[in-house]
Write a protein that holds these residues in place. Structure first.
Motif, PDB file in Angstrom:
ATOM      1  N   LYS A  44       1.251   4.179  -2.788  1.00  0.00           N
ATOM      2  CA  LYS A  44       0.964   5.581  -2.441  1.00  0.00           C
ATOM      3  C   LYS A  44       2.125   6.488  -2.840  1.00  0.00           C
ATOM      4  O   LYS A  44       1.931   7.617  -3.258  1.00  0.00           O
ATOM      5  N   GLU A  83       0.831  -1.205   0.000  1.00  0.00           N
ATOM      6  CA  GLU A  83       0.000   0.000   0.000  1.00  0.00           C
ATOM      7  C   GLU A  83       0.871   1.263   0.000  1.00  0.00           C
ATOM      8  O   GLU A  83       0.635   2.201  -0.768  1.00  0.00           O
ATOM      9  N   GLU A  84       1.905   1.280   0.828  1.00  0.00           N
ATOM     10  CA  GLU A  84       2.761   2.467   0.927  1.00  0.00           C
ATOM     11  C   GLU A  84       3.611   2.659  -0.335  1.00  0.00           C
ATOM     12  O   GLU A  84       3.848   3.784  -0.758  1.00  0.00           O
TER      13      GLU A  84
END
Ligand code: XMP
Length: 515
Positions: A427, A423-424
């Motif tokens: 992002k 996820e990071e």
């Protein structure tokens, strides 16, 4: 099937042999790698348009060094020797190869004779990648020197009448900027290949071959949701329609939410009209894996259990003749089935198969393709970009990202940590840039302190690599702020973890996965 133009790469144990095959295919010529132990009768039967002899670690004049029957050079088929291959050709045909005083290694300037068919459109002075101790000190009769460097009297040679060529350096690596042009000159020029190996023809031809083979039989496809098996499934579905059933085994070693995601794409509510069956076999795999720590055993157990689950599903459907697998070419070669390279890991799709498989036949429609070619085939078949460009996920799944024994608890930890990491990375906009990235769970627990209390928990390790072919890779430089954010979130959100580490190792000496 139509006879396709093929160039054969004879593997003498060189580390770049797969790259040679790739470069040839980039020239739109189909190419396969075979061991130097392959019988000459088999080569004759394949009637290749050209033969390339790879490099290798040996000295051709030493007792027991890999060699080949002299007849190979008398077939009238063009032969190109690279490095060891070039030396061997000279050695066999009467030239002389000797040990140099010092190893020539790295980028080297060479002067080439641009009137040689190998060097059409190549600059007279060009850079190449050298890596050798031995050198050709005298050419065999009929050969002339067509390239040299300051330290290497014969950087390339040819006998154009017999269509025999030798190159002392490595045209297949990117450090030889005009190398692909040289290979192009050989396969398209000297060998006269038309260059009609393209993805649309691959897809069309595969559909035809599959239809012929399957007739009105029933086919079962092992669908994992990864690029390879998704492409294989859609290809099969185009070929045999509803004779195909796709079985997706949730072995409990998938990434977080992955089971539901795969079902959403390929299941009844998705875009593909597939007979889709999801088997929830999590507990079955966990119990088989209980107490097992040795990586190869884990791989074999997972591979075998997979096949058993498929067999059972097949029995339920009844009269299934064929099993489809998404094996691709590097799986075949890395599992030691294709060439001379040592077995590094038994890849799930090939080496992990049990000896006895209860199907009449296994269909592996992508067995000849490299990963980037599979992606091209996927696009050709109309699969969406997000599926086609997914990062690879190994068949044994998190089973080989949990070092040591696999337990349900450890699976949860690595799933949650990996989810946060992915996820990071997304992002931060790094997902298109890094070819593979994931969290793994070490087998190490260490002491930490959290909220004034002692902890004794696991260490998670983050891996991110940049690679073109997954055969070699370097650790990606993920910005420190991103890593820091991931570390904070994992420690705070994932119970059972009190340490996060980053893996800096390239491949080689490491591998991409941990087991
Ligand atoms: P290694 O760890 O060998 O991985 O450097 C190279 C690439 O292959 C993937 N990999 C596998 N893929 N079945 C697969 O389908 C396997 O058993 C397997 N083992 C490794 C790995 O994720 C990397 O992309």
């Amino acid at each position: 099937m139509d006879k396709r133009e093929t160039v054969i790469v004879l593997d003498f144990g060189g580390q770049y042999n797969q790259l040679v095959a790739r470069r040839v295919r980039e020239c739109h010529v189909y190419c396969e790698i075979y061991s130097y132990k392959t019988d000459i009768a088999k080569i004759k039967a394949m009637a290749p348009k050209g033969i390339i002899l790879t490099g290798g670690p040996n000295s051709c004049y030493e007792e027991g060094a890999p060699t080949y029957n002299k007849e190979l050079f008398e077939l009238g088929i063009p032969v190109l020797g690279l490095c060891y291959g070039a030396q061997l050709m000279q050695h066999i045909l009467g030239g002389k190869v000797e040990r140099a005083d010092k190893r020539e290694y790295g980028k080297t300037e060479i002067s080439v004779d641009t009137s040689s068919a190998l060097f059409t459109d190549v600059s007279p002075n060009t850079t190449c990648w050298m890596s050798h101790f031995d050198y050709i000190s005298r050419l065999a009769e009929g050969f002339v020197c067509v390239a040299h460097s300051a330290d290497c009297p014969v950087a390339a040679c040819e006998d154009s009448d017999r269509k025999l060529y030798g190159i002392q350096f490595h045209p297949e690596v990117l450090h030889t900027p005009e190398g692909t042009k040289m290979l192009y000159n050989f396969v398209r020029g000297v060998c006269g290949c038309a260059g009609d190996w393209k993805m649309d023809s691959f897809v069309e031809q595969s559909i035809r071959t599959i239809r012929e083979k399957v007739g009105d039989g029933k086919v079962l496809c092992a669908l994992s949701g990864g690029v390879d098996s998704s492409v294989a499934a859609v290809l099969l579905s185009k070929a045999v329609g509803d004779q195909l059933t796709c079985v997706f085994v949730d072995h409990g070693l998938l990434r977080k939410n992955e089971g539901d995601e795969v079902e959403a794409v390929f299941g009844p509510s998705g875009n593909y009209n597939l007979n889709f069956i999801r088997v929830n076999a999590q507990q079955r795999f966990y119990s088989k894996l209980a107490g097992v720590t040795e990586p190869e055993r884990k791989r074999k157990i997972i591979g075998e259990e997979f096949i058993r689950v498929f067999e059972e599903e097949a029995k339920k459907i009844g009269a299934v003749d064929f099993l489809v697998q998404g094996t691709i070419y590097p799986d075949v070669v890395e599992s030691g089935l294709g060439g001379e390279s040592a077995v590094i890991k038994s890849h799930h799709n090939v080496g992990g198969l049990p000896d006895y498989v209860d199907f009449k036949e296994i269909i592996e429609p992508l067995r000849d393709l490299f990963k980037d070619e599979v992606r091209k085939a996927g696009l050709e078949l109309g699969l969406p970009d997000y599926l086609v460009f997914r990062q690879p996920f190994p068949g044994p799944g998190l089973g080989i990202r949990i070092i040591g024994e696999v337990t349900e608890e450890k699976v949860r930890i690595v799933q949650d940590a990996d989810f946060i990491y992915r996820e990071e990375i997304a992002k931060a906009g790094l997902d298109g840039d890094i070819n593979q990235y994931f969290a793994a769970l070490t087998n190490m627990r260490s002491v930490g302190v959290m909220g004034d209390e002692r902890t004794y928990d696991y260490a998670v390790v983050l891996r991110a690599v940049r690679t073109i072919d997954f055969m070699t890779a370097e650790a990606a430089q993920v910005p420190y702020e991103v890593l820091n954010r991931v570390m904070n979130r994992i420690i705070n959100e994932v119970r059972g973890v009190n340490r996060v580490m980053y893996d800096l190792t390239s491949k080689p000496p490491g591998t991409i996965e941990f087991e």
